[in-house]
Design an enzyme around this catalytic site. Structure first.
Site, PDB file in Angstrom:
ATOM      1  N   THR A 175      -5.637  33.131  14.041  1.00  0.00           N
ATOM      2  CA  THR A 175      -6.205  34.127  13.131  1.00  0.00           C
ATOM      3  C   THR A 175      -6.725  35.347  13.864  1.00  0.00           C
ATOM      4  O   THR A 175      -6.861  36.424  13.266  1.00  0.00           O
ATOM      5  CB  THR A 175      -7.348  33.502  12.310  1.00  0.00           C
ATOM      6  OG1 THR A 175      -8.314  32.950  13.201  1.00  0.00           O
ATOM      7  CG2 THR A 175      -6.822  32.408  11.400  1.00  0.00           C
ATOM      8  N   CYS A 176      -7.028  35.189  15.172  1.00  0.00           N
ATOM      9  CA  CYS A 176      -7.473  36.359  15.936  1.00  0.00           C
ATOM     10  C   CYS A 176      -6.395  37.439  15.952  1.00  0.00           C
ATOM     11  O   CYS A 176      -6.705  38.639  15.975  1.00  0.00           O
ATOM     12  CB  CYS A 176      -7.786  35.971  17.378  1.00  0.00           C
ATOM     13  SG  CYS A 176      -8.943  34.603  17.528  1.00  0.00           S
ATOM     14  N   PHE A 177      -5.135  36.988  15.959  1.00  0.00           N
ATOM     15  CA  PHE A 177      -4.017  37.933  16.063  1.00  0.00           C
ATOM     16  C   PHE A 177      -3.194  37.992  14.782  1.00  0.00           C
ATOM     17  O   PHE A 177      -2.118  38.587  14.774  1.00  0.00           O
ATOM     18  CB  PHE A 177      -3.108  37.531  17.244  1.00  0.00           C
ATOM     19  CG  PHE A 177      -3.852  37.419  18.545  1.00  0.00           C
ATOM     20  CD1 PHE A 177      -4.213  38.562  19.240  1.00  0.00           C
ATOM     21  CD2 PHE A 177      -4.204  36.182  19.059  1.00  0.00           C
ATOM     22  CE1 PHE A 177      -4.898  38.459  20.438  1.00  0.00           C
ATOM     23  CE2 PHE A 177      -4.887  36.078  20.254  1.00  0.00           C
ATOM     24  CZ  PHE A 177      -5.242  37.221  20.951  1.00  0.00           C
TER      25      PHE A 177
END
Length: 1080
Positions: free
Chosen positions: A1047-1049
Site C-alpha cells: 500500500t505504500c506504493f
C-alpha cells in the site's frame, strides 16, 4: 582689659531672672485654671446637652415609635396638632444633628414613625388632630411652611441615599414617597373637605404647587428615578409606582409642561423600564390627565428635533435610551387617533433615538477594544461595552414587558401606518391608495414604482422611492440596535402582507440581475458607501437570511413560500456578483484604510455576504441552482488565480477567504494541496536542524491500538504531527509485523484508529438515523473525554493533511463547526429529523400550530433524564421563567434546535475542533462547504470508476492491457464483484476504500499491477526474460499463491493465474482476509 563685674551686678541679674520665672509660673497657673474652667464648662455643657438630647430622644420615641408598627390600625391615638407641632420641630433639629454624626437604625426608625404620623394626620377628619392645623395659625404659619420644606429636603436625601438592603429600608422608602404624595395632594386632606370652598381650594392648590416646584428645584425627578430603579431590582415597583407617577405628573401639570421639566422628565422618568406601561395598566388618573393634555405631543416635539435630542441624551447611556424608546412607543400606542396626527414627528423622534443609540454602540465598541473593557450582556441589545448606569435589570418579567412595548413597532398596524405616511403626488394617486387601503397598503405603495423602469437617477431623486427607503432604513437601524430581538423583528416583518415580495419586485424593477449594474454604480460613486437604497437592500437580505434559516425543506422546496426557487436562484446570482464586485472595488481603491478592514466594518457588505454564505450552505444541502451558478467568469482560470496566490496577491487571498465557492471544488482541492505542500516545506525547514531530537517512530500493538496511539501521540507537538510519522505494528504474538512503513502502514494505522474511535460502542460518538456520526452527549462520563476528542480531532486533521481518505461520515451539524464562519446563523432544524425525530415532529407541530401557543405552557427550557434524575436546562438565560408565545415560537424552535445539536456537546466539539485545526488551518477549511469537507475526509462516495482506473494504471513484470490475466481482472471487478467488494479491492491496494478526490490520475505513486511469478528466486525487476515469459504466459504461478499488495506504493502483486476462476477466488479471499502486511 575688661573690668570684672562687681558682686552687686551679679546679685541683681539673679534677682531679675528669678522674678521672670515667678511671673511665668503665675501665668501658666492662670492658663491651667482657665483651661480647667473651659473643660468643666464644655463637659458640663455636653452632659447637659446629652441629658437634653436623651430627654428629647426618649420623648420623641414615646411619641413616634408607635407609628412604626406594620399594621396602621395599631397606631397610637393622635394628639392635638398644636401639641405635636413643637415635637416635629424638635425632631427635625435632632435628626439633622444626629444624621451628621451617626445614621443609626434607631434614627431611621424614628424618622419612619414621624413620616407615618404626618401621613396619618393628613388624612384624618378632625382639623384639630391634622398636621394642617398649624397652617391656619398665624403665629406658626411661616414656621409650618418652613418645617415642611425642610422635611421635604430630608426626605429627598433619604430617597437618594437609602439602599434597599433591609426590610426597614423598604418601609422607609415607601413611607417617604407616601409622605411626599400626601403633602402635595390637597384632595386627600379630609379635614378640609367638609368646609372646602373656592378660595380655600385655590389656596391649597397654590400651596401644593409651591411644594412641587420646591421639590422640582431639588432634583425630585432624578431622585424618583433612582428610587424606582432600586425598587425594580427588588421587584417592588408595584408598591411605589403610583406615588412616583403622581409626583412626576403633578410636577408637569403644575409647571404647565414647562420645557425644562419636560426635558428632565425625559432624562429621568422616561428611562425607567416600562414606566408608561405600568401607569397605563394601573389606570392611573393623573396619567390619563397628562395624556389628555397632550403629554405625547409635548415629548415628541422635543425629541423629534435632532439638536434638542442630542443635547437631551448627552448623559444617557445606551441601555437607558432603549428603555426610553420603549416608553415612547408605549405612549404612542395608547391613542392611535392622536398618533395619526403626529406620525412624522414620531418617525423623526424614533430616528433620533436610534441614531444616538448606534453612535453610542460604535463608540463603546471602539473604546472597549482599545481598553480591553469587559462587556455586559443585556437581554435586549446584547453585549454592551463601556460604562453603563447599572440599570440592566435582572428582573426577567420587566425585560419581557419592555419587549412587549417594542412589539408595537413591528406590528401590522404600525407598519401600515408608516406606509400610509408616504406622500402621494396627486389626488388621483390618493384616491387609488384609499381604494387599496382595505386590501394591501404595502403593495399599493410599491405598485406606484412598478409602472416605470427605475433608473439610477430615480433611485436618488424620486420622492416615493426615498420615502420607502426611509422606512426600510428605520427597520434596519432597529435590527442593529435591538440585536437580541433581531429574529422577532424579522419574523414579524416577514409576516407583513407582501412586504418581501414587494421588495423583491422593487429590486428586479431596477434593472437586470436585480439592478446589479445600477447599484454598483451608486456604490462606486458614493465614497461614504451609504445610500438609502442600500438600507432597503440590507433589510431585504436580512429578511431573506431569516427565511433561509427558518424555512424547512417542505416550505422552501415544495410550497415555495414567500419566494419561488427561481427567485432564490436569481438572488444567489445577484449576491455572488455583487459581493465579488464589492471586494474588487475596495481593493482597487487607493485609500489609507486597509480594504480588508474597510469591508469588515461595512454593514452592507457584511449583510450581503452573510446571506450569500447562508444560501450557498442551503444549496449545498439540497441544490436549487445549476452546477455552475456560483462560479465567476473572471476567475474561471484556476491557473491564473493560483498564480495570484503564489505571488501573495491580497485580493486573491481575501476572495478565497470570503467567497471560495467562486472556484470549482477541484480547483480548491488543488489550492489546498498547494497550501499543505508549502506548509510541509516550511515545517521541514524549521525542524531540519532539530530533526534528531524529534521522535517519529512508534510501536503500536494491534490488541491495544487506540490506547497505544493515544499514549504515544497525545502530547506530541504540532511539528511532530505535521512531519512524517512511522508506525510499526505488533501482532497478537507480540512480534513486529513485516513491512517497512513508507506511509502505507501509517495509512492503515490512521484508518484503524478512526474505525475504533468512531465506533458507537466506544461511547465517544453516536449515530443518527441516517447513519452519520456526532459526539455522544454522555461521552463526558468517559475518563479524559476532552483529551480524547482533542486527539481524535488531530487524527482526522492528519488524515486530511496527508490526503488519507477515511470511510466515515460525520453529521452535517457537527462538521459545520469545523468551518469557522462568523456571523452566519445556520438552521439546525432540518438536522433534528435524523437526530431526534420525536422532537422534530413536536417542534414542527408548534411551528404550524394555528392556535395560541401560550396555551401549551411551553418555556425556553428542556427536561432531560440524567442518571435517572430529571434535570431542567435553560436554552436561554432564565429560560424556565419565559413562556413561548405565537410571536416568538420560531425563535423557540431555533433555540431548541441549537441546544440539541450544539449546546449539549459544545465542549466535545470545541476540543475536537482545536485538535483538527492543529494541522488544518481555519482558512484552509473555510474554503469548503459541509458536504465538500465531508468529501475531503471520506473521498468520493460513489462506486469505483473502473474506466478512470484503467486509464491511469501502470503495468509491470510483463503485464499489459491485453494480457489475459489483466482482462480477467477487469472482468472480475466489473461483473463478479459487488460495489462493496470493489471498495475492498481498492482498500487492499491503496489502504483506502474510496477513490482520490481528483481521480486516479492524482494518485501518487500511481496505481500499479505487477506480475508475481512462482519462483521466489526470480531476478528482481522487469528483466527481458521475465517480461517475455509473462507475455507468452510461460511459467504460470502456482494456484496456491495469493495476490498481495504494497500500500505504500499502491502496488498490486498479482500472480499469473491459469484460469479466471482461480483469480476470482484468490482475489476475493485476499481482499477479505484483513491480515495486514503479513499476507502474501
Amino acid at each position: 582689659m575688661f573690668p570684672k563685674k562687681s558682686q552687686t551686678d551679679i546679685n541683681k541679674n539673679d534677682f531679675l531672672h528669678n522674678l521672670d520665672e515667678a511671673r511665668e509660673a503665675r501665668r501658666r497657673e492662670k492658663q491651667m485654671q482657665q483651661a480647667a474652667i473651659i473643660i468643666q464648662k464644655t463637659l458640663r455643657g455636653y452632659l447637659v446637652r446629652k441629658k437634653y438630647r436623651d430627654y428629647r430622644k426618649n420623648e420623641l420615641k414615646q411619641i413616634f415609635l408607635g407609628f412604626t408598627d406594620p399594621n396602621p390600625q395599631k397606631y397610637p391615638s393622635l394628639q392635638l396638632a398644636s401639641t405635636m407641632f413643637p415635637h416635629l420641630q424638635h425632631f427635625l433639629l435632632y435628626y439633622n444633628r444626629m444624621k451628621i454624626k451617626n445614621n443609626s437604625i434607631d434614627l431611621q426608625q424614628l424618622l419612619l414613625g414621624v413620616l407615618n404620623y404626618i401621613s396619618t394626620s393628613l388624612i384624618v377628619d378632625d382639623i384639630k388632630y391634622s398636621h394642617l392645623a398649624a397652617f391656619f395659625n398665624k403665629e406658626v404659619n411661616a414656621q409650618w411652611m418652613k418645617l415642611n420644606q425642610d422635611f421635604m429636603i430630608v426626605i429627598l436625601k433619604v430617597l437618594e441615599t437609602t439602599e434597599l438592603t433591609t426590610n426597614d429600608d423598604i418601609k422607609l422608602i415607601i413611607s417617604s414617597l407616601n409622605y411626599l404624595y400626601l403633602i402635595t395632594d390637597c384632595q386627600s386632606w379630609k379635614a378640609l373637605q367638609k368646609n372646602m370652598n373656592e378660595l380655600l381650594l385655590k389656596t391649597m392648590l397654590a400651596l401644593n404647587r409651591s411644594y412641587l416646584i420646591h421639590l422640582g428645584q431639588h432634583n425630585l425627578l432624578k431622585i424618583l428615578k433612582i428610587s424606582m430603579i432600586r425598587c425594580m431590582h427588588r421587584r417592588l415597583e408595584s408598591s411605589i409606582v403610583h406615588n412616583v407617577a403622581t409626583l412626576a405628573f403633578k410636577l408637569l401639570l403644575n409647571s404647565d409642561f414647562n420645557r425644562t421639566y419636560l426635558i428632565l422628565f425625559s432624562q429621568t422618568i422616561l428611562i425607567i423600564p416600562t414606566f408608561i406601561t405600568m401607569c397605563h395598566e394601573s389606570s392611573h388618573k393623573l396619567f390619563s390627565m397628562v395624556c389628555q393634555k397632550d403629554l405625547f405631543n409635548h415629548l415628541i416635539c422635543i425629541c423629534s428635533i435632532k439638536e434638542s435630542f442630542v443635547s437631551l441624551s448627552e448623559n444617557i447611556d445606551i441601555i437607558e435610551l432603549c428603555y426610553m424608546l420603549g416608553n415612547i412607543v408605549a405612549l404612542a400606542s395608547i391613542d392611535l387617533s392622536q398618533l395619526e396626527a403626529m406620525k412624522q414627528p414620531l418617525i423623526h423622534c424614533l430616528f433620533n433615538i436610534l441614531d444616538v443609540c448606534r453612535q453610542r454602540q460604535t463608540i463603546d465598541e471602539q473604546s472597549g477594544k482599545q481598553t480591553k473593557m469587559t462587556s455586559v450582556w443585556h437581554p435586549i441589545i446584547g453585549h454592551v461595552r463601556g460604562k453603563t448606569s447599572g440599570i440592566t435589570v435582572s428582573n426577567q418579567e420587566i425585560v419581557q414587558r419592555v419587549i412587549i412595548q417594542y412589539k408595537f413597532l413591528w406590528s401590522k398596524s404600525f407598519v401600515n401606518m408608516l406606509f400610509e405616511s408616504i406622500p402621494t403626488t396627486s389626488s388621483g394617486n390618493q384616491s387609488s391608495s384609499i381604494a387599496k387601503k382595505e386590501t394591501n397598503i404595502i403593495r399599493a405603495k410599491f405598485e406606484k414604482l412598478f409602472h416605470s423602469k427605475t433608473t439610477t437617477d430615480k433611485l436618488t431623486t424620486d420622492e416615493l422611492t426615498q420615502s420607502i427607503c426611509r422606512i426600510t432604513t428605520f427597520y434596519q437601524k432597529l435590527i442593529q440596535i435591538l440585536m437580541e430581538l433581531r429574529l422577532q423583528i424579522l419574523c414579524a416583518l416577514s409576516l407583513q402582507d407582501s412586504l418581501i415580495s414587494s421588495l423583491w419586485q422593487f429590486l428586479n424593477n431596477i434593472g437586470p440581475t436585480c439592478g446589479l449594474k445600477e447599484l454598483l454604480k451608486i456604490y462606486e460613486t458614493n465614497k461614504e458607501n451609504y445610500h438609502p437604497i442600500f438600507d432597503l437592500l440590507q433589510l431585504f437580505c436580512n429578511l431573506c437570511s431569516y427565511l433561509a434559516t427558518v424555512l424547512d425543506e417542505e416550505e422552501m422546496y415544495k410550497e415555495q413560500k414567500y419566494l419561488t426557487l427561481e427567485s432564490w436562484s436569481q438572488l444567489c446570482l445577484f449576491l455572488n456578483q455583487f459581493v465579488y464586485r464589492l471586494i474588487r472595488i475596495e481593493f482597487e481603491r487607493t485609500t489609507t484604510t486597509s480594504p480588508k478592514l474597510k469591508l469588515e466594518n461595512n454593514q452592507l457588505y457584511k449583510t450581503l455576504h452573510q446571506l450569500l454564505i447562508l444560501l450557498h450552505e442551503r444549496n449545498s444541502r439540497k441544490s436549487f441552482t445549476p452546477d455552475s451558478h456560483w462560479l465567476i467568469r473572471e476567475v474561471k482560470s484556476s491557473s491564473s488565480f493560483m498564480a495570484d496566490l503564489e505571488r501573495d496577491d491580497s485580493c486573491a487571498f481575501y476572495l478565497l477567504e470570503q467567497i471560495p465557492h467562486i472556484l470549482t471544488f477541484k480547483d480548491r482541492v488543488k489550492i489546498l494541496q498547494m497550501f499543505i505542500e508549502h506548509d510541509k516545506e516550511k515545517e521541514c525547514n524549521e525542524v531540519s536542524s532539530l530533526r534528531h531530537h524529534l521522535r517519529n517512530y512508534y510501536e503500536i500493538h494491534r490488541t491495544n491500538l487506540f490506547g497505544d496511539a493515544f499514549q504515544a501521540l497525545r502530547n506530541a507537538s504540532s511539528t511532530v504531527w505535521k512531519n512524517t510519522i512511522r508506525i510499526s505494528f505488533i501482532n497478537q504474538q507480540g512480534l513486529a509485523e513485516a513491512g517497512i512503513d513508507q506511509n502505507g502502514i501509517f495509512k492503515e494505522f490512521i484508518q484503524e484508529v478512526t474505525r475504533q474511535t468512531f465506533d458507537p460502542a466506544f461511547n465517544l460518538f453516536k449515530v443518527t438515523e441516517n447513519r452519520t456520526l456526532y459526539p455522544s452527549p454522555i461521552s463526558d462520563r468517559t475518563e479524559n473525554y476532552l483529551h480524547l476528542f482533542n486527539f481524535i480531532g488531530k487524527i482526522l486533521g492528519k488524515a486530511v493533511y496527508e490526503q488519507i481518505v477515511l470511510d466515515i461520515e460525520l453529521a452535517p451539524f457537527f462538521l459545520r463547526h469545523l468551518i469557522s464562519r462568523k456571523n452566519v446563523n445556520y438552521s439546525c432544524f432540518d438536522d433534528l429529523m435524523f437526530l431526534d425525530r420525536d422532537l422534530y415532529n413536536n417542534l414542527n407541530f408548534i411551528k404550524h400550530y394555528d392556535g395560541d401557543v401560550s396555551s401549551l405552557t411551553l418555556t425556553y427550557s428542556i427536561d432531560e433524564d440524567v442518571l435517572g434524575e430529571v434535570v431542567t436546562y435553560d436554552i436561554i438565560p432564565c429560560g424556565r421563567h419565559i413562556n413561548v408565545t405565537n410571536d416568538d415560537k420560531i425563535v423557540y424552535i431555533h433555540r431548541m434546535s441549537v441546544y440539541r445539536t450544539y449546546t449539549r456537546i459544545k465542549n466535545q466539539i470545541k476540543m475536537f475542533t482545536e485538535g483538527f485545526k492543529t494541522l488544518m488551518k481555519p482558512e484552509w477549511v473555510n474554503m469548503f462547504s459541509v458536504p465538500e469537507l465531508q468529501q475531503l475526509i471520506s473521498g468520493e462516495s460513489s462506486d469505483v470508476d473502473l474506466e478512470d482506473l484503467k486509464s491511469n494504471v501502470v503495468y509491470q513484470g510483463g503485464y499489459h492491457r491485453t494480457h489475459p490475466v489483466i482482462k480477467w481482472l477487469w472482468q472480475t471487478l466489473e461483473q463478479d464483484f459487488s460495489r462493496e467488494e470493489r471498495a475492498l479491492f481498492l482498500r487492499f491496494v491503496t489502504s483506502s476504500s474510496r477513490a482520490p478526490l481528483l481521480g486516479f490520475r492524482s494518485l501518487n505513486p500511481p496505481f500499479t499491477i505487477r506480475c508475481l511469478e512462482s519462483s521466489e528466486h526470480e531476478e528482481e525487476g522487469d528483466s527481458l526474460g521475465r517480461i517475455f515469459r509473462n507475455m507468452v504466459t510461460i511459467n504460470r504461478t502456482s494456484s496456491e499463491r495469493l495476490p498481495s499488495s504494497s500500500t505504500c506504493f499502491n502496488l498490486l502483486k498479482l500472480p499469473n493465474y491459469k484460469t479466471r476462476r482461480i483469480l476470482l477466488d484468490k482475489l476475493r479471499y485476499a481482499i477479505k482476509a484483513n491480515a495486514g502486511f503479513e499476507l502474501s
